[in-house]
Design a protein around this motif. Structure first.
Motif, PDB file in Angstrom:
ATOM      1  N   ASP A  68       0.733  -1.359   0.161  1.00  0.00           N
ATOM      2  CA  ASP A  68       0.057  -0.064  -0.046  1.00  0.00           C
ATOM      3  C   ASP A  68       0.767   1.230  -0.006  1.00  0.00           C
ATOM      4  OD1 ASP A  68      -3.026  -0.619   0.193  1.00  0.00           O
ATOM      5  OD2 ASP A  68      -2.193  -2.069   1.480  1.00  0.00           O
ATOM      6  N   ARG A  69       1.831   1.127   0.581  1.00  0.00           N
ATOM      7  CA  ARG A  69       2.999   2.297   0.465  1.00  0.00           C
ATOM      8  C   ARG A  69       4.310   1.558   0.135  1.00  0.00           C
ATOM      9  NH1 ARG A  69       0.351   5.236   4.682  1.00  0.00           N
ATOM     10  NH2 ARG A  69      -0.321   7.127   3.980  1.00  0.00           N
ATOM     11  N   ALA A  70       5.159   1.958  -0.495  1.00  0.00           N
ATOM     12  CA  ALA A  70       6.555   1.474  -1.006  1.00  0.00           C
ATOM     13  C   ALA A  70       7.662   2.264  -0.784  1.00  0.00           C
ATOM     14  CB  ALA A  70       6.414   1.109  -2.591  1.00  0.00           C
ATOM     15  N   THR A  71       7.707   3.620  -0.555  1.00  0.00           N
ATOM     16  CA  THR A  71       8.877   4.289  -0.252  1.00  0.00           C
ATOM     17  C   THR A  71       9.893   3.802   0.691  1.00  0.00           C
ATOM     18  OG1 THR A  71       7.421   6.270  -0.883  1.00  0.00           O
ATOM     19  CG2 THR A  71       9.550   6.690   0.333  1.00  0.00           C
ATOM     20  N   ASP A  72      11.059   3.519   0.377  1.00  0.00           N
ATOM     21  CA  ASP A  72      12.280   2.930   1.167  1.00  0.00           C
ATOM     22  C   ASP A  72      11.814   1.520   1.693  1.00  0.00           C
ATOM     23  OD1 ASP A  72      13.488   5.317   0.862  1.00  0.00           O
ATOM     24  OD2 ASP A  72      12.493   6.067   2.598  1.00  0.00           O
ATOM     25  N   ILE A  73      10.724   0.784   1.311  1.00  0.00           N
ATOM     26  CA  ILE A  73      10.484  -0.476   1.618  1.00  0.00           C
ATOM     27  C   ILE A  73      10.349  -1.477   0.463  1.00  0.00           C
ATOM     28  CG2 ILE A  73       9.727   0.551   4.016  1.00  0.00           C
ATOM     29  CD1 ILE A  73       6.824  -0.639   2.626  1.00  0.00           C
ATOM     30  N   ALA A  74       9.767  -1.172  -0.582  1.00  0.00           N
ATOM     31  CA  ALA A  74       9.899  -1.954  -1.759  1.00  0.00           C
ATOM     32  C   ALA A  74      11.025  -2.889  -1.967  1.00  0.00           C
ATOM     33  CB  ALA A  74       9.392  -1.253  -3.007  1.00  0.00           C
ATOM     34  N   GLU A  75      12.024  -2.456  -2.048  1.00  0.00           N
ATOM     35  CA  GLU A  75      13.251  -3.172  -2.543  1.00  0.00           C
ATOM     36  C   GLU A  75      13.566  -4.392  -1.518  1.00  0.00           C
ATOM     37  OE1 GLU A  75      17.412  -2.687  -4.619  1.00  0.00           O
ATOM     38  OE2 GLU A  75      16.687  -0.861  -3.675  1.00  0.00           O
ATOM     39  N   PRO A  76      13.505  -3.981  -0.524  1.00  0.00           N
ATOM     40  CA  PRO A  76      13.892  -5.389   0.424  1.00  0.00           C
ATOM     41  C   PRO A  76      12.925  -6.322   0.565  1.00  0.00           C
ATOM     42  CG  PRO A  76      13.817  -3.264   1.811  1.00  0.00           C
ATOM     43  CD  PRO A  76      13.769  -2.893   0.311  1.00  0.00           C
ATOM     44  N   ILE A  77      11.574  -5.941   0.299  1.00  0.00           N
ATOM     45  CA  ILE A  77      10.359  -6.901   0.296  1.00  0.00           C
ATOM     46  C   ILE A  77      10.588  -7.782  -1.156  1.00  0.00           C
ATOM     47  CG2 ILE A  77       7.947  -6.824  -0.003  1.00  0.00           C
ATOM     48  CD1 ILE A  77       7.618  -4.459   1.630  1.00  0.00           C
ATOM     49  N   LEU A  78      10.834  -6.883  -2.239  1.00  0.00           N
ATOM     50  CA  LEU A  78      10.646  -7.836  -3.359  1.00  0.00           C
ATOM     51  C   LEU A  78      11.908  -8.693  -3.502  1.00  0.00           C
ATOM     52  CD1 LEU A  78       9.806  -4.672  -5.645  1.00  0.00           C
ATOM     53  CD2 LEU A  78       8.666  -6.825  -5.421  1.00  0.00           C
ATOM     54  N   LEU A  79      13.020  -8.283  -2.945  1.00  0.00           N
ATOM     55  CA  LEU A  79      14.116  -9.141  -2.751  1.00  0.00           C
ATOM     56  C   LEU A  79      14.088 -10.380  -1.918  1.00  0.00           C
ATOM     57  CD1 LEU A  79      17.073  -6.436  -2.880  1.00  0.00           C
ATOM     58  CD2 LEU A  79      16.416  -7.925  -4.873  1.00  0.00           C
ATOM     59  N   ASN A  80      13.133 -10.433  -1.171  1.00  0.00           N
ATOM     60  CA  ASN A  80      13.095 -11.380  -0.362  1.00  0.00           C
ATOM     61  C   ASN A  80      11.355 -12.139  -0.385  1.00  0.00           C
ATOM     62  OD1 ASN A  80      15.595 -11.455   1.500  1.00  0.00           O
ATOM     63  ND2 ASN A  80      15.078  -9.380   1.005  1.00  0.00           N
TER      64      ASN A  80
ATOM     65  N   ASP B  44       7.034   6.049  -8.297  1.00  0.00           N
ATOM     66  CA  ASP B  44       8.353   6.012  -9.467  1.00  0.00           C
ATOM     67  C   ASP B  44       8.829   4.802  -9.314  1.00  0.00           C
ATOM     68  OD1 ASP B  44       9.859   7.434 -11.487  1.00  0.00           O
ATOM     69  OD2 ASP B  44      11.251   7.094  -9.918  1.00  0.00           O
ATOM     70  N   TYR B  45       9.257   4.275  -8.191  1.00  0.00           N
ATOM     71  CA  TYR B  45      10.133   2.954  -8.321  1.00  0.00           C
ATOM     72  C   TYR B  45       9.283   1.826  -8.669  1.00  0.00           C
ATOM     73  CZ  TYR B  45      12.504  -1.286  -6.059  1.00  0.00           C
ATOM     74  OH  TYR B  45      13.094  -2.286  -5.950  1.00  0.00           O
ATOM     75  N   GLN B  46       8.020   1.727  -8.237  1.00  0.00           N
ATOM     76  CA  GLN B  46       6.959   0.685  -8.863  1.00  0.00           C
ATOM     77  C   GLN B  46       6.875   0.736 -10.460  1.00  0.00           C
ATOM     78  OE1 GLN B  46       6.708   2.527  -6.094  1.00  0.00           O
ATOM     79  NE2 GLN B  46       4.863   2.236  -5.117  1.00  0.00           N
ATOM     80  N   PHE B  47       6.518   1.935 -10.828  1.00  0.00           N
ATOM     81  CA  PHE B  47       6.556   2.033 -12.487  1.00  0.00           C
ATOM     82  C   PHE B  47       7.851   1.873 -13.196  1.00  0.00           C
ATOM     83  CE2 PHE B  47       2.754   4.895 -11.251  1.00  0.00           C
ATOM     84  CZ  PHE B  47       2.035   3.940 -11.105  1.00  0.00           C
ATOM     85  N   THR B  48       8.960   2.078 -12.476  1.00  0.00           N
ATOM     86  CA  THR B  48      10.397   1.819 -13.201  1.00  0.00           C
ATOM     87  C   THR B  48      10.607   0.505 -13.063  1.00  0.00           C
ATOM     88  OG1 THR B  48      10.920   4.034 -12.237  1.00  0.00           O
ATOM     89  CG2 THR B  48      12.614   2.514 -12.978  1.00  0.00           C
ATOM     90  N   ASN B  49      10.041  -0.227 -12.153  1.00  0.00           N
ATOM     91  CA  ASN B  49      10.399  -1.671 -11.959  1.00  0.00           C
ATOM     92  C   ASN B  49       8.974  -2.620 -12.210  1.00  0.00           C
ATOM     93  OD1 ASN B  49      13.535  -1.602 -10.842  1.00  0.00           O
ATOM     94  ND2 ASN B  49      12.268   0.123  -9.776  1.00  0.00           N
ATOM     95  N   ILE B  50       8.287  -2.108 -13.097  1.00  0.00           N
ATOM     96  CA  ILE B  50       6.870  -2.610 -13.067  1.00  0.00           C
ATOM     97  C   ILE B  50       7.197  -4.320 -13.602  1.00  0.00           C
ATOM     98  CG2 ILE B  50       6.552  -2.368 -15.497  1.00  0.00           C
ATOM     99  CD1 ILE B  50       3.952  -1.639 -12.978  1.00  0.00           C
ATOM    100  N   ASP B  51       8.209  -4.745 -14.143  1.00  0.00           N
ATOM    101  CA  ASP B  51       8.377  -5.968 -14.600  1.00  0.00           C
ATOM    102  C   ASP B  51       8.422  -6.992 -13.288  1.00  0.00           C
ATOM    103  OD1 ASP B  51       8.233  -5.534 -17.083  1.00  0.00           O
ATOM    104  OD2 ASP B  51      10.293  -5.422 -17.453  1.00  0.00           O
TER     105      ASP B  51
END
Length: 512
Positions: free
Chosen positions: A228-240, A272-279
């Motif tokens: 629901d929010r992704a700022t500063d938290i999306a990458e560690p979630i996606l990587l794990n 921005d992070y989500q749309f840039t890494n939409i794949d």
């Protein structure tokens, strides 16, 4: 956090939760209610720090505390719970003896003073109760420590005086035996670079801690993770996330119209992070069909991507409540009192309607930074008898008192109060802006949409004109009935179907 056989875990990620929660948290509360009768096991993860009692705030917004997973509580064996200790029990921890003086309690704060030693305790109680949530230790005028309580002391914060201000330097989260479950060494310049000590291992920033947290959730292919929010938290979630299906919700306008041309688009910073890494994502959720169409076109045009996008409203109506009689000249709005909501334009428009000789009233529900400005405006227009600021209220039973809903927000990703208003058959007058207003208002059928303009005087004039046009209608029944019909698409049953369709598609994608 066990998993029941045959049930999918749906883990919803957010950052903060507070007493003045935003539409994102209320959207999660609506989602929790929708999921109650679905074959899923849902949890709501919060990854930011709050100084208030998390269980109390969850209860306030309507999410059961057993469904809350808070990173600062997760590593401890102390359950997430509301305050349970009284003042006498808490003071035993501080060795308070007869030389301490109990000052009179001021609302929910009481000072326990030791004048001889030049130190005191400032005790904060759970609202209107004698249960302690926090104690602050002050020595020689300096804040030294804050201790947080539920059934025991579960966390402490340590402070040092720097330039005559208290600076947080260390945070400790405890187990039942008062051993340290998690220690956080604070980087004053950037809290994302705080250092954490957990199980004799050092994590050098918040992202590393979140990564470890996600690993301990043990996500599997049958799980769905929703950001629901992704700022500063999306990458560690996606990587794990392992094989879990992962998507995100768009809660606001997703791009800057003024900074977008035929070749380039400026995404909202929050997305921005989500749309840039939409794949990397398996799905995207928008709150309205209008935004789904716009976002699909833009991602294909600017990113050359066609992701799976689902339009699922962020709110739901438990029931549609027909009202037999209502005061048609009694208007309402419910909103944060914030500059982007432009409540002042509504006050001025109603003031003009009153000046034109109409007998109307306007009730404004909500709190926010612009309350003082609105109070002054109401006095200056001499409309205090007709325009009222009524603060936070449970709106469920209130809409039926009114004949018309007013809004002047220039951007509304969905508009939970708009949905609630049509659920009670209220016509709406607002601005012609995406996406909520255009979803809940059909021009001249259940309300009016006013062209967006930077000329506030023109907007006020048109708002007043449309209000007077509504008041002049001999029979307003069709407007009310059209709002009821529009609301039928937003019932709990309809949204449950949409979520089940999403989960089924995600599950079937593994078998294709």
């Amino acid at each position: 956090m066990g998993k029941m056989r045959g049930e999918m875990r749906v883990i919803n990620f957010n950052i903060g939760l507070g007493w003045a929660s935003s539409g994102v948290e209320y959207a999660q509360a609506y989602r929790e209610k929708i999921f109650r009768n679905l074959p899923v096991e849902d949890y709501y993860v919060f990854l930011g720090m709050t100084k208030e009692n998390m269980a109390s705030m969850a209860k306030n917004i309507g999410i059961p505390s057993e469904k809350i997973i808070w990173v600062y509580n997760f590593f401890s064996d102390i359950a997430l719970q509301e305050a349970k200790m009284n003042l006498a029990q808490v003071l035993l921890e501080y060795g308070v003896a007869t030389e301490f003086v109990m000052e009179p309690r001021n609302k929910d704060i009481q000072v326990v003073n030791n004048k001889d030693r030049n130190e005191y305790l400032r005790v904060y109680f759970k609202k209107d109760l004698d249960l302690v949530e926090r104690v602050e230790l002050v020595s020689h005028g300096n804040l030294i420590r804050k201790d947080f309580y539920t059934s025991t002391r579960w966390m402490s914060e340590f402070y040092e005086p720097v330039d005559k201000k208290a600076k947080l330097t260390l945070r400790e989260v405890y187990n039942e035996d008062r051993g340290i479950a998690l220690a956080e060494i604070v980087n004053v310049a950037d809290e994302n670079l705080n250092t954490y000590l957990l199980d004799d291992r050092i994590y050098f920033n918040k992202a590393e801690l979140i990564a470890e947290f996600v690993r301990r959730l043990q996500p599997t292919a049958s799980d769905v993770l929703i950001l629901d929010r992704a700022t500063d938290i999306a990458e560690p979630i996606l990587l794990n996330k392992e094989a879990a299906k992962t998507g995100f919700v768009v809660h606001a306008e997703h791009y800057s119209k003024n900074n977008t041309d035929d070749e380039h688009i400026l995404w909202n910073n929050y997305y921005d992070y989500q749309f840039t890494n939409i794949d990397i994502f398996d799905f995207v959720i928008t709150a309205t069909e209008l935004q789904k169409v716009k976002l699909s076109e833009q991602l294909e045009k600017y990113n050359n991507k066609i992701p799976k996008i689902y339009a699922i409203p962020v709110g739901a109506l438990e029931q549609i409540k027909p009202v037999q009689e209502r005061a048609e000249n009694h208007f309402v709005t419910a909103s944060r009192l914030a500059s982007e909501k432009h409540i002042d334009l509504l006050v001025k428009a109603v003031g003009q309607v009153l000046k034109d000789g109409y007998d109307v009233s306007f009730d404004i529900y909500g709190e926010g930074s612009q309350r003082k400005m609105l109070e002054d405006l109401i006095r200056s227009l001499n409309v205090s008898e007709n325009v009222k600021l009524l603060g936070h209220q449970n709106m469920a039973s209130l809409y039926s008192k009114y004949g018309l809903y007013l809004t002047a927000s220039k951007s509304e990703g969905f508009g939970l109060t708009l949905m609630e208003a049509v659920g009670d058959g209220l016509p709406i007058i607002g601005l012609d802006v995406p996406y909520g207003n255009q979803t809940f208002v059909v021009e001249a059928e259940n309300g009016y949409l006013i062209p967006l303009s930077d000329d506030d005087e023109q907007v006020v004039k048109q708002l007043a004109g449309r209000i007077e046009e509504f008041l002049g209608m001999n029979d307003k029944t069709s407007f009310h009935q059209n709002s009821y019909r529009l609301a039928e698409a937003f019932t709990v049953e309809q949204l449950q179907k949409k979520w089940l369709d999403l989960f089924e598609e995600l599950t079937n994608a593994d078998t294709i």
